[in-house]
Design an enzyme around this catalytic site. Structure first.
Site, PDB file in Angstrom:
ATOM      1  CD1 TRP A 231       6.670 -12.876   0.170  1.00 25.73           C
ATOM      2  CD2 TRP A 231       7.551 -13.948  -1.598  1.00 25.73           C
ATOM      3  NE1 TRP A 231       6.463 -12.092  -0.931  1.00 25.73           N
ATOM      4  CE2 TRP A 231       6.997 -12.722  -2.037  1.00 25.73           C
ATOM      5  CE3 TRP A 231       8.140 -14.791  -2.533  1.00 25.73           C
ATOM      6  CZ2 TRP A 231       7.039 -12.323  -3.369  1.00 25.73           C
ATOM      7  CZ3 TRP A 231       8.180 -14.391  -3.855  1.00 25.73           C
ATOM      8  CH2 TRP A 231       7.642 -13.164  -4.261  1.00 25.73           C
TER       9      TRP A 231
ATOM     10  CG  ASP B 151       2.394  -0.815  -2.633  1.00 29.86           C
ATOM     11  OD1 ASP B 151       3.499  -1.092  -2.129  1.00 29.86           O
ATOM     12  OD2 ASP B 151       1.358  -1.465  -2.388  1.00 29.86           O
ATOM     13  CG  ASP B 152       7.976   0.566  -0.903  1.00 33.01           C
ATOM     14  OD1 ASP B 152       8.340   1.682  -0.516  1.00 33.01           O
ATOM     15  OD2 ASP B 152       8.619  -0.485  -0.716  1.00 33.01           O
TER      16      ASP B 152
ATOM     17  NE  ARG C   7      11.345  -5.509  -0.035  1.00 31.79           N
ATOM     18  CZ  ARG C   7      10.336  -4.711  -0.331  1.00 31.79           C
ATOM     19  NH1 ARG C   7       9.793  -3.948   0.586  1.00 31.79           N
ATOM     20  NH2 ARG C   7       9.848  -4.668  -1.542  1.00 31.79           N
TER      21      ARG C   7
ATOM     22  CD1 TRP D 136       1.372  -2.015   9.576  1.00 31.86           C
ATOM     23  CD2 TRP D 136       0.454  -0.128  10.335  1.00 31.86           C
ATOM     24  NE1 TRP D 136       1.992  -1.701  10.754  1.00 31.86           N
ATOM     25  CE2 TRP D 136       1.441  -0.554  11.245  1.00 31.86           C
ATOM     26  CE3 TRP D 136      -0.267   1.032  10.617  1.00 31.86           C
ATOM     27  CZ2 TRP D 136       1.722   0.156  12.427  1.00 31.86           C
ATOM     28  CZ3 TRP D 136       0.020   1.722  11.785  1.00 31.86           C
ATOM     29  CH2 TRP D 136       1.006   1.289  12.663  1.00 31.86           C
ATOM     30  CG  ASP D 137       4.073  -4.245   3.561  1.00 30.59           C
ATOM     31  OD1 ASP D 137       4.094  -5.344   4.140  1.00 30.59           O
ATOM     32  OD2 ASP D 137       4.322  -4.100   2.350  1.00 30.59           O
ATOM     33  CG  MET D 138       6.152  -5.942  10.048  1.00 29.33           C
ATOM     34  SD  MET D 138       6.353  -7.653  10.516  1.00 29.33           S
ATOM     35  CE  MET D 138       7.249  -7.502  12.028  1.00 29.33           C
TER      36      MET D 138
ATOM     37  CG  ASP E 159       3.794  -9.757  -1.712  1.00 31.06           C
ATOM     38  OD1 ASP E 159       2.846  -8.979  -1.529  1.00 31.06           O
ATOM     39  OD2 ASP E 159       4.931  -9.571  -1.232  1.00 31.06           O
TER      40      ASP E 159
HETATM   41  C1  GLA Z   1       5.385  -6.084   0.354  1.00 24.25           C
HETATM   42  C2  GLA Z   1       3.913  -6.119   0.044  1.00 24.25           C
HETATM   43  C3  GLA Z   1       3.689  -5.739  -1.393  1.00 24.25           C
HETATM   44  C4  GLA Z   1       4.262  -4.375  -1.658  1.00 24.25           C
HETATM   45  C5  GLA Z   1       5.726  -4.342  -1.281  1.00 24.25           C
HETATM   46  C6  GLA Z   1       6.284  -2.937  -1.348  1.00 24.25           C
HETATM   47  O1  GLA Z   1       6.070  -7.096  -0.304  1.00 24.25           O
HETATM   48  O2  GLA Z   1       3.373  -7.362   0.331  1.00 24.25           O
HETATM   49  O3  GLA Z   1       2.322  -5.785  -1.706  1.00 24.25           O
HETATM   50  O4  GLA Z   1       3.546  -3.432  -0.916  1.00 24.25           O
HETATM   51  O5  GLA Z   1       5.931  -4.818   0.034  1.00 24.25           O
HETATM   52  O6  GLA Z   1       7.602  -2.891  -1.013  1.00 24.25           O
END
Ligand code: GLA
Length: 742
Positions: free
Chosen positions: A200, A367-368, A444, A478-480, A549
């Site tokens: 990461w 974002d989130d 997480r 679209w995240d994972m 990130d």
């Molecule tokens: C991941 C993404 C980040 C952000 C966070 C939100 O880590 O890579 O850019 O969107 O999730 O929880």
């Protein structure tokens, strides 16, 4: 025609513009033996390339030494358990418990164009752009038909391979336990390998090593291509450099578990293989059914690593990415993640958008944290309902307000996930991938939805769809954010759990296919905890991927160099973020952060209302810079000139337009050294005959500087080079040089 079968000699010759790949059919049994993969040959006639010191003693006249034959011949697709003791590409478990496989050539077809792979990503080309060969072979003992599929591109030095297996009915069901997608045996030699390793915030760091005896591989069993290892391997001559020498690159068009391996045998030959990781893979193939292995892209270059990278870039830009955004400037976005994390409201977002729009930023990405009761990362994934405490008036109101500022709006979702603390989990605990009766392993604070189940795919799609339909949303991140554990699906029976990993990936592909079909105008950026799903498979659905990130300008030099080894700059999500950097605590100049982000899609990830005034004032100039140079960066040829990863001091890359009329060169002096003569930089990729104007870009005026301008021929710039401009006092300083034909 890129593929020819020489009937008398029983040789297949596959040609790209600069490479040739050949194999032959041998003996009555139709062994498929690899002959050659390298620089283009004008003719199929060569000295016998598959002969060994003890001759090609084929089994039909030397049955007593069949095992030796099997253990040293270069097989096009290596079978299991019958004497080839190197690693194999194809293995089964038949109902009688036997695992051995063998293959005999039966027939072949050659045709123009390239078939799509149903339900999976793949490169594509029109009938006049590529030619396909299908070799149909049999494993009579197991009642299997195995088709080796090769496509040769006319305009790029790339060949793709995949494999289709069909159960012809000897057994009602046979379990496939290993179906790799490519297998190439190389001559004996001294090779190096390149793998991309990471973690990461440290994705895709280039790792070059001498290839010793035995098996050397990278893999993923995490359910995605991963941060840690990458579905890529390059084999290269030990003397190969960026600009000279032979290199063979292999990249897997797949987003799940993989293996990429090189094995140096007792005879110093090397077998390179790539495909779905056989660990925890077991696929039931019933009579009449087919299994198709995802495709591998193979690129050969005799002009060094750089030429290999440029071929991958061209192939992916032209023959893999489908999005309408592929060849256009993407809207410059500002993402609120590092600006606010979970702590935001409509008011706060509008304040950011207002300031950003005045500076020329074109899109706000929320974002989130906008849904359910998610104020931290421990709840609500799966509950895709707007949190009206944070966003009074809902999404529509917020998006309309942002649109009124002349900005587009984008949103973050993590559709494949489910929080234990969510209404969705309380209603459907069995929708998570899990082993009944075992405590699930959280990561997480979340579990993974079981995308092998059609009803889960449907439900998830409808959630995404209804959010996208609820307002004018023009971009989706679209995240994972976690990898798969507790391999178990409540839909699959005991004999089918080994299908889950692959079925999961197929479910994700189905979701994204439905998405891009119904929302063709949506700009889709994939992401996985940063760059854990940066692979060619996912590029088929969206034109850009969040690279990491870690947006620290120094760390990004290594990450972006490793990523650009295979992927075009147009695909790399890259943002200017705040300092001290949130991942490493480093403070770099705003100007340098801008030049580094220019090497990708370019955007911002900071609270523009709170950054220092002088940084904010630089944004309009950075935006002008993006508009001035993005067409070159997005569409041009990428050349690596210096690598901070290798030299520990400085980094330098260049992008040149295809017609060689314009180029942009970036220099980052990471650690400044005292009392050195100026660096000499030899440019690359220019036309030696053309005359160019070379000017330093001045961020203060957002234009080329009129001082110290050079006017020189391309040959002088490339062979004699230029001196790096002055002004590198202090660490992390950088310059952008604009080169334009006059
Ligand atoms: C991941 C993404 C980040 C952000 C966070 C939100 O880590 O890579 O850019 O969107 O999730 O929880």
């Amino acid at each position: 025609m890129g593929i020819v079968f020489y009937e008398n000699e029983r040789i297949f010759k596959l040609d790209t513009p600069h490479s040739t790949y050949m194999f032959e059919l041998v003996d009555k049994e139709g062994f498929m033996l690899h002959m050659y993969y390298g620089r283009r040959l004008s003719d199929y006639r060569t000295a016998d390339l598959t002969r060994t010191d003890f001759g090609k003693a084929v089994p039909s006249n030397n049955e007593r030494e069949r095992c030796s034959f099997n253990d040293c011949m270069p097989f096009e697709y290596a079978t299991h358990g019958l004497g080839d003791y190197r690693d194999d590409s194809f293995k089964v478990l038949n109902p009688e418990g036997y695992t051995a496989t063998s293959l005999e050539y039966r027939s072949h077809i050659i045709y123009s164009g390239k078939p799509a792979i149903k339900g999976m990503p793949a490169t594509f080309g029109k009938d006049d752009e590529c030619t396909t060969l299908e070799i149909i072979a049999d494993d009579p003992y197991n009642g299997l038909e195995v088709t080796l599929i090769y496509t040769v591109f006319e305009d790029v030095d790339a060949i793709t391979r995949s494999v289709r297996v069909k159960n012809t009915g000897k057994y009602a069901n046979i379990k496939l336990t290993k179906v790799l997608s490519t297998c190439v045996d190389f001559e004996d030699g001294d090779y190096d390998t390149i793998f991309l390793h990471g973690s990461w915030a440290r994705e895709r760091t280039i790792d070059r090593n001498r290839l010793g005896y035995g098996k050397h591989y990278v893999s993923s069993k995490r359910g995605e291509s991963s941060h840690q290892e990458h579905p890529f391997i390059a084999l290269l001559d030990k003397n190969t450099t960026e600009d000279a020498g032979e290199v063979w690159g292999f990249n897997f068009v797949y987003s799940g578990n993989f293996i990429a391996q090189a094995e140096k045998s007792q005879f110093k030959t090397v077998r390179v293989m790539m495909g779905i990781n056989p660990e925890d893979f077991c696929w039931n193939l019933h009579t009449g059914e087919e299994f198709v292995a995802p495709e591998v892209v193979m690129v050969y270059s005799h002009e060094g690593i750089g030429a290999m990278s440029r071929t991958f870039h061209d192939l992916y830009r032209k023959h893999l990415i489908r999005s309408k955004y592929r060849n256009v400037r993407r809207p410059i976005l500002i993402n609120n993640w590092e600006a606010t994390y979970f702590d935001f409201t409509t008011e706060k977002l509008i304040a950011i958008a207002k300031e950003a729009s005045e500076l020329g930023i074109e899109m706000l990405v929320m974002d989130d944290g906008w849904f359910g009761k998610r104020n931290f990362d421990d709840s609500s994934l799966g509950d895709w309902i707007v949190n009206e405490n944070k966003l009074p008036g809902g999404l529509k109101y917020l998006v309309d307000e942002v649109n009124k500022l002349g900005m587009k709006f984008g949103i973050w979702m993590e559709p494949e996930m489910i929080s234990p603390d969510s209404d969705l989990y309380r209603a459907h605990p069995d929708w998570a991938i899990h082993i009944p009766g075992r405590r699930g392993v959280q990561s997480r604070a979340q579990f993974v939805l079981d995308m092998s189940r059609p009803e889960v795919v449907d439900y998830t799609y409808n959630q995404v769809r209804s959010i996208l339909k609820s307002a004018n949303i023009e971009y989706l991140k679209w995240d994972m954010n976690r990898q798969i554990t507790d391999l178990g699906s409540s839909m699959l029976d005991a004999g089918s759990q080994g299908e889950l990993f692959h079925r999961y990936v197929l479910g994700v592909y189905e979701l994204q296919e439905r998405l891009v079909t119904e929302f063709p105008d949506l700009l889709l950026e994939n992401c996985s905890g940063g760059g854990a799903r940066f692979d060619p498979g996912i590029l088929y659905y969206g034109p850009q991927i969040w690279t990491s990130d870690d947006a620290d300008a120094v760390e990004r030099l290594k990450i972006q160099q490793g990523t650009a080894l295979i992927y075009p700059m147009s695909t790399m999500g890259a943002h200017v973020s705040d300092c001290p950097n949130h991942q490493v605590g480093r403070t770099t100049p705003f100007e340098t952060r801008g030049y580094v982000a220019l090497a990708g899609t370019f955007g911002y990830e900071l609270d523009v209302t709170r950054i220092p005034k002088e940084d904010r004032e630089m944004i309009p100039a950075q935006i002008a810079m993006y508009h001035k140079f993005n067409d070159i960066v997005r569409e041009g040829d990428y050349y690596r000139i210096a690598s901070f990863l290798e030299n520990g001091l400085w980094d330098c890359w260049e992008v040149v337009t295809k017609d060689k009329t314009e180029a942009v060169l970036t220099i980052v002096e990471v650690l400044h050294q005292p009392n050195y003569k100026s660096r000499r930089i030899r440019l690359k990729g220019l036309d030696p005959e053309k005359t160019y104007r070379v000017a330093t870009f001045d961020i203060k005026t957002a234009d080329d500087s009129t001082e110290n301008v050079l006017e020189l021929k391309g040959d002088a710039l490339m062979f004699a080079g230029i001196n790096a401009p002055d002004g590198f006092w202090g660490d992390f300083k950088s310059k952008l040089i604009h080169i334009k034909e006059i």
